[in-house]
Design a protein around this motif. Structure first.
Motif, PDB file in Angstrom:
ATOM      1  N   SER A  68      -8.309   0.801 -17.495  1.00 36.25           N
ATOM      2  CA  SER A  68      -7.354   1.878 -17.775  1.00 36.25           C
ATOM      3  C   SER A  68      -7.121   2.136 -19.259  1.00 36.25           C
ATOM      4  CB  SER A  68      -6.013   1.577 -17.099  1.00 36.25           C
ATOM      5  OG  SER A  68      -5.456   0.375 -17.615  1.00 36.25           O
ATOM      6  N   GLN A  69      -7.484   1.184 -20.130  1.00 35.88           N
ATOM      7  CA  GLN A  69      -7.269   1.384 -21.564  1.00 35.88           C
ATOM      8  C   GLN A  69      -8.522   1.859 -22.291  1.00 35.88           C
ATOM      9  OE1 GLN A  69      -4.137   1.167 -22.887  1.00 35.88           O
ATOM     10  NE2 GLN A  69      -3.626   0.886 -20.729  1.00 35.88           N
ATOM     11  N   LEU A  70      -9.600   2.089 -21.564  1.00 36.32           N
ATOM     12  CA  LEU A  70     -10.821   2.570 -22.209  1.00 36.32           C
ATOM     13  C   LEU A  70     -10.588   3.927 -22.869  1.00 36.32           C
ATOM     14  CD1 LEU A  70     -13.724   1.698 -19.725  1.00 36.32           C
ATOM     15  CD2 LEU A  70     -13.365   0.778 -22.024  1.00 36.32           C
ATOM     16  N   GLU A  71     -11.061   4.036 -24.115  1.00 32.79           N
ATOM     17  CA  GLU A  71     -10.925   5.279 -24.868  1.00 32.79           C
ATOM     18  C   GLU A  71     -12.273   5.822 -25.330  1.00 32.79           C
ATOM     19  OE1 GLU A  71      -8.533   4.023 -28.103  1.00 32.79           O
ATOM     20  OE2 GLU A  71      -6.655   3.989 -26.954  1.00 32.79           O
ATOM     21  N   ASN A  72     -13.270   4.939 -25.418  1.00 30.27           N
ATOM     22  CA  ASN A  72     -14.551   5.348 -25.982  1.00 30.27           C
ATOM     23  C   ASN A  72     -15.690   4.645 -25.251  1.00 30.27           C
ATOM     24  OD1 ASN A  72     -16.513   6.383 -27.791  1.00 30.27           O
ATOM     25  ND2 ASN A  72     -16.395   4.501 -29.005  1.00 30.27           N
ATOM     26  N   VAL A  73     -16.558   5.419 -24.608  1.00 28.45           N
ATOM     27  CA  VAL A  73     -17.752   4.895 -23.939  1.00 28.45           C
ATOM     28  C   VAL A  73     -18.911   5.803 -24.328  1.00 28.45           C
ATOM     29  CG1 VAL A  73     -18.897   4.498 -21.728  1.00 28.45           C
ATOM     30  CG2 VAL A  73     -16.495   3.860 -22.024  1.00 28.45           C
ATOM     31  N   ILE A  74     -19.981   5.219 -24.868  1.00 27.39           N
ATOM     32  CA  ILE A  74     -21.035   6.059 -25.442  1.00 27.39           C
ATOM     33  C   ILE A  74     -22.284   6.147 -24.577  1.00 27.39           C
ATOM     34  CG2 ILE A  74     -20.212   5.547 -27.760  1.00 27.39           C
ATOM     35  CD1 ILE A  74     -22.578   3.703 -28.124  1.00 27.39           C
ATOM     36  N   SER A  75     -22.314   5.431 -23.447  1.00 23.45           N
ATOM     37  CA  SER A  75     -23.485   5.504 -22.581  1.00 23.45           C
ATOM     38  C   SER A  75     -23.041   5.718 -21.139  1.00 23.45           C
ATOM     39  CB  SER A  75     -24.330   4.236 -22.731  1.00 23.45           C
ATOM     40  OG  SER A  75     -25.573   4.376 -22.069  1.00 23.45           O
ATOM     41  N   ASP A  76     -23.967   5.570 -20.189  1.00 22.96           N
ATOM     42  CA  ASP A  76     -23.740   5.990 -18.810  1.00 22.96           C
ATOM     43  C   ASP A  76     -22.770   5.096 -18.045  1.00 22.96           C
ATOM     44  OD1 ASP A  76     -25.633   7.820 -19.481  1.00 22.96           O
ATOM     45  OD2 ASP A  76     -27.218   7.000 -18.208  1.00 22.96           O
ATOM     46  N   ILE A  77     -22.155   5.710 -17.035  1.00 20.15           N
ATOM     47  CA  ILE A  77     -21.339   5.004 -16.049  1.00 20.15           C
ATOM     48  C   ILE A  77     -22.007   5.173 -14.690  1.00 20.15           C
ATOM     49  CG2 ILE A  77     -19.122   4.928 -14.846  1.00 20.15           C
ATOM     50  CD1 ILE A  77     -17.808   5.968 -17.388  1.00 20.15           C
ATOM     51  N   GLN A  78     -22.341   4.059 -14.054  1.00 19.13           N
ATOM     52  CA  GLN A  78     -22.938   4.097 -12.718  1.00 19.13           C
ATOM     53  C   GLN A  78     -22.182   3.132 -11.817  1.00 19.13           C
ATOM     54  OE1 GLN A  78     -27.242   4.093 -12.406  1.00 19.13           O
ATOM     55  NE2 GLN A  78     -27.167   2.860 -10.540  1.00 19.13           N
ATOM     56  N   ILE A  79     -21.594   3.671 -10.753  1.00 17.11           N
ATOM     57  CA  ILE A  79     -20.777   2.875  -9.835  1.00 17.11           C
ATOM     58  C   ILE A  79     -21.255   3.168  -8.424  1.00 17.11           C
ATOM     59  CG2 ILE A  79     -18.433   2.352  -9.071  1.00 17.11           C
ATOM     60  CD1 ILE A  79     -17.439   3.473 -11.759  1.00 17.11           C
ATOM     61  N   VAL A  80     -21.939   2.208  -7.804  1.00 16.60           N
ATOM     62  CA  VAL A  80     -22.572   2.461  -6.511  1.00 16.60           C
ATOM     63  C   VAL A  80     -22.435   1.265  -5.573  1.00 16.60           C
ATOM     64  CG1 VAL A  80     -24.247   4.075  -7.485  1.00 16.60           C
ATOM     65  CG2 VAL A  80     -24.836   1.665  -7.315  1.00 16.60           C
ATOM     66  N   ASP A  81     -22.345   1.572  -4.284  1.00 21.47           N
ATOM     67  CA  ASP A  81     -22.415   0.581  -3.212  1.00 21.47           C
ATOM     68  C   ASP A  81     -21.323  -0.483  -3.299  1.00 21.47           C
ATOM     69  OD1 ASP A  81     -23.509  -0.445  -0.859  1.00 21.47           O
ATOM     70  OD2 ASP A  81     -24.780  -1.866  -1.943  1.00 21.47           O
ATOM     71  N   ASN A  82     -20.142  -0.082  -3.736  1.00 17.21           N
ATOM     72  CA  ASN A  82     -18.967  -0.958  -3.677  1.00 17.21           C
ATOM     73  C   ASN A  82     -18.140  -0.455  -2.490  1.00 17.21           C
ATOM     74  OD1 ASN A  82     -19.345  -2.398  -6.445  1.00 17.21           O
ATOM     75  ND2 ASN A  82     -19.486  -0.213  -6.921  1.00 17.21           N
ATOM     76  N   VAL A  83     -18.374  -1.034  -1.333  1.00 12.37           N
ATOM     77  CA  VAL A  83     -18.003  -0.396  -0.068  1.00 12.37           C
ATOM     78  C   VAL A  83     -16.498  -0.262   0.147  1.00 12.37           C
ATOM     79  CG1 VAL A  83     -20.159  -1.017   1.065  1.00 12.37           C
ATOM     80  CG2 VAL A  83     -18.214  -2.612   1.144  1.00 12.37           C
ATOM     81  N   ASN A  84     -15.677  -1.000  -0.602  1.00  9.51           N
ATOM     82  CA  ASN A  84     -14.226  -0.881  -0.464  1.00  9.51           C
ATOM     83  C   ASN A  84     -13.560  -0.237  -1.677  1.00  9.51           C
ATOM     84  OD1 ASN A  84     -13.478  -2.140   2.156  1.00  9.51           O
ATOM     85  ND2 ASN A  84     -14.556  -3.903   1.294  1.00  9.51           N
ATOM     86  N   LEU A  85     -14.345   0.245  -2.597  1.00  8.18           N
ATOM     87  CA  LEU A  85     -13.804   0.854  -3.811  1.00  8.18           C
ATOM     88  C   LEU A  85     -13.404   2.304  -3.535  1.00  8.18           C
ATOM     89  CD1 LEU A  85     -13.178   0.800  -6.826  1.00  8.18           C
ATOM     90  CD2 LEU A  85     -15.590   1.324  -7.269  1.00  8.18           C
ATOM     91  N   SER A  86     -12.090   2.550  -3.550  1.00  8.62           N
ATOM     92  CA  SER A  86     -11.588   3.893  -3.255  1.00  8.62           C
ATOM     93  C   SER A  86     -10.671   4.440  -4.344  1.00  8.62           C
ATOM     94  CB  SER A  86     -10.826   3.886  -1.924  1.00  8.62           C
ATOM     95  OG  SER A  86      -9.712   3.001  -1.989  1.00  8.62           O
ATOM     96  N   ASP A  87     -10.398   3.650  -5.375  1.00 11.30           N
ATOM     97  CA  ASP A  87      -9.471   4.063  -6.427  1.00 11.30           C
ATOM     98  C   ASP A  87     -10.182   3.997  -7.781  1.00 11.30           C
ATOM     99  OD1 ASP A  87      -7.456   4.398  -8.276  1.00 11.30           O
ATOM    100  OD2 ASP A  87      -6.024   3.093  -7.253  1.00 11.30           O
ATOM    101  N   PHE A  88     -10.466   5.172  -8.337  1.00 10.29           N
ATOM    102  CA  PHE A  88     -11.149   5.280  -9.629  1.00 10.29           C
ATOM    103  C   PHE A  88     -10.180   5.666 -10.751  1.00 10.29           C
ATOM    104  CE2 PHE A  88     -14.586   5.258  -6.746  1.00 10.29           C
ATOM    105  CZ  PHE A  88     -15.781   5.074  -7.431  1.00 10.29           C
ATOM    106  N   CYS A  89      -8.886   5.615 -10.484  1.00 13.55           N
ATOM    107  CA  CYS A  89      -7.902   6.123 -11.443  1.00 13.55           C
ATOM    108  C   CYS A  89      -7.902   5.349 -12.759  1.00 13.55           C
ATOM    109  CB  CYS A  89      -6.510   6.118 -10.822  1.00 13.55           C
ATOM    110  SG  CYS A  89      -6.364   7.195  -9.366  1.00 13.55           S
ATOM    111  N   GLY A  90      -8.444   4.145 -12.752  1.00 15.04           N
ATOM    112  CA  GLY A  90      -8.546   3.387 -13.992  1.00 15.04           C
ATOM    113  C   GLY A  90      -9.427   4.046 -15.034  1.00 15.04           C
ATOM    114  N   LEU A  91     -10.227   5.041 -14.631  1.00  8.05           N
ATOM    115  CA  LEU A  91     -11.085   5.761 -15.578  1.00  8.05           C
ATOM    116  C   LEU A  91     -10.439   7.039 -16.105  1.00  8.05           C
ATOM    117  CD1 LEU A  91     -14.563   5.413 -13.811  1.00  8.05           C
ATOM    118  CD2 LEU A  91     -13.765   4.190 -15.846  1.00  8.05           C
TER     119      LEU A  91
END
Length: 334
Positions: free
Chosen positions: A277-300
């Motif tokens: 939730s405190q991330l401010e700067n990311v310079i490359s890719d984000i890949q989020i796959v096959d996390n079968v119970n992950l339903s909350d992406f609000c930290g991004l």
């Protein structure tokens, strides 16, 4: 006769009032108000103490901090004088013993009266000695124990912990507790490692963190002292990993080699990304796959809506798969 009696009574009353007034007076005391005492930058042999005297009914002729291994230390214990008057003051107290609980409080001296703030406690970390310029590969518990005997503060390039069956299974990282900084950290195939305990004193991993195929690890709590920059985050096939909240101090992922800044794949117990939730700067890719119970992406949200993100964003086969536009529209969870 009546005049003499009245005069005698009047004098008696006056003497009686003067005596009572004198007895009712209380000794004067200095009324000193302190701010909260803050302890920071704790190491194996030192700690920084900060506080302020907000107000005082008398002139403060000396102020400072006192500390010791017993609660409520006084000026008869260890004392560091830090000037006079009201206002802020701070000191780094040194020469402490490692792995020891200390108590500290501020004091103010005026008119030979010493007033103390509330007492606070802290525990010094394990002491360390030396830097290893290079990388280390640890394939067994024996390897972990051996590198731990060096009591190192830093390994500049990084550590790869990979249980390849060449010795006793890796079950304990406690021998690594002296480490404060590692260039990068990869932990692979440690199926019998129950936690990351032993990495509690790490404050920097500037070139990245990766954990894969470590099915007993449920959280990253021992890494909660990490802050600022981290090269990348890669978590693969960790069935029991349910929380990454310990990464809440990370603000920047700066990997520049074309690989993913965030790669989260097949962590079946992970339900949210609150640790990002405190991330401010990311310079490359984000890949989020096959996390079968992950339903909350609000930290991004902070990163994608308010921060700087220059890579590609991809989600698939999670419990919820918000697109980049979904995130911008506030649809970050389901």
């Amino acid at each position: 006769m009546q005049k003499v009696l009245l005069l005698f009574l009047s004098v008696s009353v006056l003497l009686s009032c003067s005596k009572d007034d004198g007895n009712s007076e209380e000794p004067s005391q200095n009324d000193v108000a302190f701010s909260s005492l803050v302890i920071s930058e704790i190491t194996g042999n030192s700690a920084k103490v900060s506080i302020a005297i907000v107000s005082s009914s008398e002139t403060i002729t000396e102020r400072g901090v006192v500390y010791g291994t017993s609660s409520n230390p006084t000026t008869d214990d260890n004392k560091v004088a830090l000037g006079s008057g009201i206002g802020e003051f701070q000191s780094t107290i040194s020469g402490l013993d490692s792995e020891t609980t200390y108590f500290v409080r501020a004091y103010a001296l005026s008119s030979d009266i010493v007033t103390y703030s509330d007492s606070e406690s802290f525990e010094t970390s394990i002491s360390c000695d030396g830097i290893l310029n290079g990388a280390v590969v640890l394939n067994s518990q024996e390897d972990i124990n051996t590198i731990g005997m060096g009591n190192l503060c830093e390994i500049t390039v990084g550590i790869i912990i990979d249980d390849n069956g060449s010795g006793s299974p890796i079950t304990n990282l406690e021998p690594l507790q002296s480490l404060k900084k590692i260039g990068s950290l990869r932990i692979n195939n440690c199926s019998m490692l129950p936690s990351l305990s032993g990495l509690d004193n790490l404050i920097e991993i500037p070139n990245g963190l990766g954990i894969s195929n470590c099915n007993l690890i449920s959280n990253l709590d021992p890494l909660s002292s990490l802050s600022g920059e981290l090269g990348h985050i890669t978590f693969l096939n960790n069935d029991n990993l349910s929380s990454i909240d310990a990464l809440a101090g990370i603000t920047s992922l700066t990997r520049e080699d074309g690989s993913k800044s965030i790669l989260l794949m097949s962590n079946s117990s992970l339900v949210d990304l609150d640790g990002l939730s405190q991330l401010e700067n990311v310079i490359s890719d984000i890949q989020i796959v096959d996390n079968v119970n992950l339903s909350d992406f609000c930290g991004l949200n902070n990163l994608l809506i308010n921060g700087s993100f220059s890579g590609n964003y991809f989600t698939n086969e999670n419990a919820y798969n918000p697109t980049y536009q979904d995130m911008l529209d506030g649809n970050c969870s389901q």
